[in-house]
Design an enzyme around this catalytic site. Structure first.
Site, PDB file in Angstrom:
ATOM      1  N   ASP A 318      -3.879  -1.106  15.375  1.00 46.35           N
ATOM      2  CA  ASP A 318      -3.225  -2.330  14.940  1.00 46.35           C
ATOM      3  C   ASP A 318      -4.242  -3.368  14.459  1.00 46.35           C
ATOM      4  O   ASP A 318      -5.276  -3.599  15.099  1.00 46.35           O
ATOM      5  CB  ASP A 318      -2.409  -2.911  16.098  1.00 46.35           C
ATOM      6  N   GLU A 358      -4.464  -0.287  10.266  1.00 44.99           N
ATOM      7  CA  GLU A 358      -3.638  -1.306   9.629  1.00 44.99           C
ATOM      8  C   GLU A 358      -4.594  -2.442   9.286  1.00 44.99           C
ATOM      9  O   GLU A 358      -4.998  -3.197  10.169  1.00 44.99           O
ATOM     10  CB  GLU A 358      -2.539  -1.813  10.559  1.00 44.99           C
TER      11      GLU A 358
END
Length: 632
Positions: A318, A358
């Site tokens: 993330d 990401e």
């Protein structure tokens, strides 16, 4: 975030029987003198950090630099057992009789002599985010199924939130066992990878998971750690891999066992975190200190636990942008050491497992390899492609056909990182794109009327581009049956939409996935890396492109997408070879929805004659807002 009554839920499940809670405040001093404790251990020679079970006992090893002394207390001895000092920042000891399921915590005497009770930052099992830690023996689960991870060019990803995937409104969230009831459904849909949103212990019962307190411990409201393993095991039995979403750009920021762990906050939150300007993230001042070898080891071990102990088939990191920068611009070079070391270890030992960033801004440097430890790329296999999702969503959400930009669509189709078609994850919906001020694509197309003809046609048009463009395609849970509104961690999927209301839309997604995976051995080119967008009609809003792996019958694929409301009875484009081209898929077929036009997009014959830079051309009918797939 909503906080449920965790204790009530667990009592109902019978999980608190014999839990042995100590009742000690995790952040305050113990208020008791431990100098008279009778048992003191020598430092252990066994490997492992945290609580590592061995036959007959458990080795405890904890990083507590600058501490004077450390004790472990638990169901095996609530009075306390002093651990040996390894004089490298670690304290350890082998505790005979300590084993699977027993509670424990540490008491630390800091450098000034005061005492502090702490949960284990490496705890592998929690009743909740404020309870004592529990010893977990990973050998307690017997794996049943073998699995071979699909190649990156074969992957089709389904992003899932365990708490809302299979659940009823109200009450507690869904869990691993409820999610398992729909694994056969996912197998039939055709996806072969599930990416679960973060599932490590977080505060409260309801969360997206991006606020982890214990990166080694599965979220307790989702069930026992063995249920998490069983989910992976059962997915593997159905030919589906599992990608774990991991969060190391920040922790918490609440219910953290790491905070001031030594009893020394170092002017901020202690040794696990940066204590200068680098500590600050958009979610709190809890960015891990990537410059400390012990913190890098902590991050590495938590990820390897998911890949080995839980047999995950990949990782999705993330917000890596907020690891390598503090605010999107101010660089934190230490983070690159984390990226490279972990990705290289995966590549060396399990190269078939995918590591995804990401990032949204890292570009080729994120997916490039590097031979240097101080410069070059981060060695990720792929990254989420904002360069794809944003122009595609814009093109289908726009209400005026005249404003759709086919050149932007073309660029989205052809964009790639590091020269590899599998280096990007492409999608029209993800957890971020259907919340945070956004909504599901059908909802954005017609707010309050996501089941309208326009919403169905244009949202599935976007899906058609996802499954036929180079990259690794991904859909977000419920997208395949036209879930409306926006994503919330308290709002479960409405499976009635799948089973009844929009079962035809789900059938379309299944057919597209089968095309993408070359299910019938006649669309092999959709797995390949080659693309040529040879037809861009920005006036008529039609685009066509050629996909291939090696070329030839069964491999060459032609995709035509009509981004307008216009019905074309005879549309002509170029084809790479002559002869009959078979219409393998037509999104306007009324088997997908009774109000679709059922345009007769038939097989077409390509005749000699140059068109769109190709030697042959053919004509066919195509319906409004439709995707057609041809192959030989």
């Amino acid at each position: 975030m909503r906080y449920g009554n965790r204790w009530s839920a667990l009592l109902l499940a019978g999980w608190l029987v014999g839990c042995g809670e100590s009742g000690l405040d995790p952040q305050q001093g113990a208020g008791q003198e431990l100098g008279q404790v009778t048992q003191k251990l020598s430092a252990s020679t066994r490997p492992g950090m945290g609580a590592t079970v061995y036959p007959g006992g458990t080795t405890f090893r904890v990083w507590a630099p600058n501490a004077q002394r450390v004790w472990v207390k638990g169901s095996f001895n609530w009075s306390g057992i002093e651990l040996g000092n390894e004089f490298n920042g670690n304290f350890s000891g082998d505790v005979a009789g300590a084993g699977h399921g027993q509670d424990y915590y540490y008491t630390i005497q800091n450098q000034w002599g005061s005492y502090h009770d702490r949960k284990d930052p490496r705890s592998a099992w929690q009743y909740n985010s404020t309870s004592d830690s529990k010893i977990l023996d990973h050998n307690n689960y017997v794996w049943r199924n073998s699995f071979s991870t699909p190649g990156f060019n074969e992957m089709v990803i389904y992003e899932m939130h365990v708490g809302t995937f299979v659940d009823s409104p109200g009450g507690n969230p869904g869990h691993w066992q409820s999610a398992m009831t729909r694994l056969d459904y996912l197998k039939d849909l055709g996806v072969n990878m599930i990416q679960v949103m973060p599932v490590m212990e977080f505060p409260g019962d309801f969360s997206w998971g991006y606020n982890p307190s214990f990166p080694f411990a599965p979220e307790s409201v989702y069930g026992h750690p063995n249920y998490m393993k069983e989910f992976v095991d059962q997915a593997h039995a159905r030919g589906i891999g599992v990608i774990f979403d991991v969060v190391h750009n920040h922790y918490g920021p609440t219910d953290l066992p790491h905070t001031c762990f030594n009893g020394d906050c170092m002017g901020a939150n202690g040794q696990y975190f940066y204590t200068d300007w680098r500590k600050s993230t958009p979610w709190g001042d809890t960015r891990p200190d990537y410059g400390r070898a012990e913190v890098r080891s902590y991050i590495r071990d938590s990820m390897m636990s998911l890949l080995h102990a839980y047999r995950g088939d990949g990782l999705r990191w993330d917000a890596t942008k907020y690891m390598r920068t503090s605010d999107g611009s101010a660089e934190i070079p230490d983070a690159w050491r984390v990226f490279r070391s972990i990705n290289r270890e995966i590549n060396a030992n399990q190269p078939w497992k995918i590591s995804i960033a990401e990032d949204f801004g890292g570009g080729d440097s994120i997916t490039n390899a590097s031979t240097s430890d101080t410069s070059g790329g981060a060695d990720f296999d792929a990254q989420w492609a904002g360069e794809f999702v944003h122009p595609i969503r814009k093109a289908v959400i726009e209400s005026n056909d005249a404003n759709r930009d086919m050149f932007a669509v073309r660029n989205a189709i052809t964009q790639r990182f590091s020269g590899r078609h599998t280096s990007r994850i492409i999608y029209s919906e993800s957890h971020d794109e259907v919340a945070n001020g956004h909504a599901r694509v059908p909802e954005e197309i017609w707010p309050g009327n996501a089941g309208s003809w326009e919403a169905k046609k244009r949202s599935t048009l976007a899906a058609g581009i996802v499954f036929t463009s180079p990259g690794i395609p991904m859909i977000f849970q419920g997208q395949e049956f036209l879930e409306d509104g926006y994503f919330q961690d308290t709002d479960p999927l409405d499976w009635y939409k799948n089973d009844v209301t929009y079962s035809g839309i789900r059938l379309m997604y299944r057919d597209l996935i089968r095309m993408r995976r070359n299910w019938f051995n006649n669309t092999r080119g959709l797995r390949g890396g080659n693309v040529n967008v040879h037809h861009v009609n920005n006036t008529g809003k039609v685009i066509a492109y050629h996909r291939w792996e090696s070329g030839g019958p069964g491999d060459d694929v032609i995709i035509v997408a009509n981004f307008s409301k216009t019905y074309f009875p005879s549309y002509n484009i170029g084809f790479p070879r002559g002869g009959t081209w078979y219409a393998r898929f037509n999104s306007d077929a009324n088997v997908y929805s009774s109000n679709f036009g059922n345009t007769a997009t038939l097989n077409t014959v390509a005749y000699s004659g140059g068109k769109d830079g190709m030697g042959y051309n053919g004509s066919f009918a195509i319906g409004p807002y439709s995707v057609v797939i041809f192959s030989q």
